[in-house]
Design a protein around this motif. Sequence first.
Motif, PDB file in Angstrom:
ATOM      1  N   GLU A  70      -0.444  10.327  -0.313  1.00 21.10           N
ATOM      2  CA  GLU A  70      -1.561  10.462  -1.256  1.00 21.10           C
ATOM      3  C   GLU A  70      -1.255  11.149  -2.533  1.00 21.10           C
ATOM      4  O   GLU A  70      -1.660  11.232  -3.635  1.00 21.10           O
ATOM      5  CB  GLU A  70      -2.713  11.300  -0.844  1.00 21.10           C
TER       6      GLU A  70
ATOM      7  N   ARG B 156      -0.385  -4.787  -6.349  1.00 23.90           N
ATOM      8  CA  ARG B 156      -1.380  -3.788  -6.623  1.00 23.90           C
ATOM      9  C   ARG B 156      -1.671  -3.475  -8.049  1.00 23.90           C
ATOM     10  O   ARG B 156      -0.449  -2.983  -8.793  1.00 23.90           O
ATOM     11  CB  ARG B 156      -1.202  -2.483  -5.844  1.00 23.90           C
TER      12      ARG B 156
ATOM     13  N   THR C 293      -4.238  11.067 -11.578  1.00 24.06           N
ATOM     14  CA  THR C 293      -4.639  10.349 -10.382  1.00 24.06           C
ATOM     15  C   THR C 293      -4.779   8.749 -11.069  1.00 24.06           C
ATOM     16  O   THR C 293      -5.287   8.478 -12.095  1.00 24.06           O
ATOM     17  CB  THR C 293      -6.097  10.809  -9.895  1.00 24.06           C
TER      18      THR C 293
ATOM     19  N   SER D   2       0.900  -1.267  -0.073  1.00 21.98           N
ATOM     20  CA  SER D   2      -0.125   0.077  -0.105  1.00 21.98           C
ATOM     21  C   SER D   2       0.705   1.470   0.033  1.00 21.98           C
ATOM     22  O   SER D   2       1.879   1.232   0.697  1.00 21.98           O
ATOM     23  CB  SER D   2      -0.903  -0.014   0.994  1.00 21.98           C
TER      24      SER D   2
ATOM     25  N   GLU E 176      -6.020   4.923  -9.977  1.00 22.68           N
ATOM     26  CA  GLU E 176      -6.800   4.116  -8.984  1.00 22.68           C
ATOM     27  C   GLU E 176      -6.240   2.821  -9.071  1.00 22.68           C
ATOM     28  O   GLU E 176      -6.298   2.213 -10.090  1.00 22.68           O
ATOM     29  CB  GLU E 176      -8.435   4.039  -9.608  1.00 22.68           C
TER      30      GLU E 176
ATOM     31  N   ASP F 230      -7.486  -2.190  -5.501  1.00 22.94           N
ATOM     32  CA  ASP F 230      -8.118  -2.380  -3.943  1.00 22.94           C
ATOM     33  C   ASP F 230      -9.119  -0.927  -3.447  1.00 22.94           C
ATOM     34  O   ASP F 230      -9.560  -0.897  -2.526  1.00 22.94           O
ATOM     35  CB  ASP F 230      -7.016  -2.622  -2.878  1.00 22.94           C
ATOM     36  N   GLY F 231      -9.498  -0.154  -4.563  1.00 18.59           N
ATOM     37  CA  GLY F 231     -10.140   0.803  -4.383  1.00 18.59           C
ATOM     38  C   GLY F 231      -9.379   2.172  -3.930  1.00 18.59           C
ATOM     39  O   GLY F 231     -10.120   3.155  -3.966  1.00 18.59           O
ATOM     40  N   THR F 232      -8.407   2.253  -3.554  1.00 16.49           N
ATOM     41  CA  THR F 232      -7.530   3.142  -3.210  1.00 16.49           C
ATOM     42  C   THR F 232      -6.888   4.008  -4.344  1.00 16.49           C
ATOM     43  O   THR F 232      -7.113   3.434  -5.565  1.00 16.49           O
ATOM     44  CB  THR F 232      -6.328   2.767  -2.355  1.00 16.49           C
ATOM     45  N   SER F 233      -6.507   5.229  -4.335  1.00 15.59           N
ATOM     46  CA  SER F 233      -5.890   6.003  -5.288  1.00 15.59           C
ATOM     47  C   SER F 233      -4.712   6.868  -4.854  1.00 15.59           C
ATOM     48  O   SER F 233      -4.741   7.062  -3.442  1.00 15.59           O
ATOM     49  CB  SER F 233      -6.953   6.792  -5.891  1.00 15.59           C
ATOM     50  N   LEU F 234      -3.924   7.220  -5.736  1.00 18.84           N
ATOM     51  CA  LEU F 234      -2.741   8.427  -5.400  1.00 18.84           C
ATOM     52  C   LEU F 234      -2.691   9.009  -6.551  1.00 18.84           C
ATOM     53  O   LEU F 234      -3.211   8.966  -7.523  1.00 18.84           O
ATOM     54  CB  LEU F 234      -1.603   7.564  -4.940  1.00 18.84           C
TER      55      LEU F 234
END
Length: 563
Positions: free
Chosen positions: A232, A311, A324, A228, A326, A329-333
Amino acid sequence: MTGLEHQPRLPVILSVDDDPAVSRAVARDLRRHYGGRYRIVRAESGPDALETVNELKLRGDTVAVFVADYRMPGMSGIEFLEEAMDIYPLARRVLLTAYADTHAAIDAINVVDLDHYLLKPWDPPEEKLYPVLDGLLESWRAQGDRAIPMTKVIGHRWNPRSWEVRQFLARNQHSFRSYMADEAKGKQLLDAAGLDGLQLPVVITEGGETLVQPTNTELADMLGLSTSPSLEMYDLAVIGGGPAGLAAAVYGASEGLKTVLIESTTTGGQAGRSSRIENYLGFPTGVSGAELTTAARRQAERFGAEVITTRKAEKLDIHGPARTIELDDGTSLGARAVILATGVDYRQLQVSGCWDDPNSPHNYIGRGVYYGASVADSSECAGEDVYIVGGANSAGQAAMFMAREAKSVTLLVRGPSLAASMSYYLIQQIESQHNIHVRTCTEVVEAIGQDDHLTGLVLQNRQTGERETVTASRMCCFIGATPRTDWLDGVVARDDHGFILTGPDLKDVVGWTLDRPPHHLETSVPGVFVAGDVRADSAKRVAAAVGEGSMAVMLVHRYLAES
């Protein structure tokens, strides 16, 4: 008995040279740098060294490295190493040579799987001796004579996930032992874990924890890999962990950019699966893909890059200067700039049972049909007749690797020869290997199976149309590349085959919005760059991918300065 006698003995570095002065000098330099961690043993002839090796084996000592002089009367350094490797097969092997004898070192690569050769004199050792041995000792500690307990993988030959787990661990250079659930040792381990063998694979960690059908993320956690992102927003996000992506991460982080690398499985890409890369600059004895790319990952991490494995990037959103990403696992950075280095997958053979066809009643992928190398260790195909489809370097490297243990290896090539697609050095090695056979103008037209695994192939001569059925339980395919770019549909410009267009190739493509022309490795979206095999018309070579990864970072700096 004293407490000291209960302590484990240090692993041994053994040097052998018939010149007493040279022998003492080697031992002196070794003791100065390694004396606190290793026991330095020297001998002045091959037979004396072999006697010492046998005594060490009887006492239960381990040998980490052999350093042998090439020119010795009675028994050459190569002859010594050939016998010593039967006693300590996992010890690293170094040959000391004079400049005039470098041809012998090249020959030794094939005879004794030489790890390195050193030219005499090796002064200063801080530059010419210690860096070489440091790398070999790190490799030995990670993969060599490790004490039990060791990670154990219990699976089944025809269980695709068992194969994937072994590949994941091997490509991360994590030492493990593999057992079959239908064999005595495998059954014993399953009984001890209270399992019945219906939920395979099972991984038993070094600490004794049992993982049943572990996901890649669980395996990554076991290995201590990051899964992970910690921030951000980054200066640079690199998507893909092959040679191009790893080079970009190394150069981005080393030059002060907050860098994250995102890889869907394990770092290394297709190169990470290569058993031996012999034409990469700076490695005269060759290097395995796993060793090269694992070292690159550690280098990137040492410079401060975050390396995120298991990931998958699923979407790239462009909003003004922000990019951005995505994840699955649904997260983003977010990132100020992006380098796409997602690489390619091997193209699937369009034969029933050999590709993901929902209309086919059989699927032999992972059950005898493999894309890329099918084994983590050459012993997995011991005594088998292996068929390899393809005529490029990756196919040749796999053939040489599996020929160590296989009964026979047959290369199936559609064209009239290997010369058009394979490097000359590799063709020579294949021709000299007695159990490798090359069948040109030949293709697979049918896969035959029984109990849902591969048992045979139907081969066809493309010139005569003649067909032949052969028995086969293992076929590995290296038949071209499919870019991993479906997730970028509608985001960046691609060619008709899905490869990403960059720089001058964008001249007639609609969508470029800036007054300046795109940089050489820049896509149709400003600030999004591409490197490696996924780029249209790329060279498809490890060295070229590494070069593009580092060049892309230079262009990222230029873009950020303009923004």
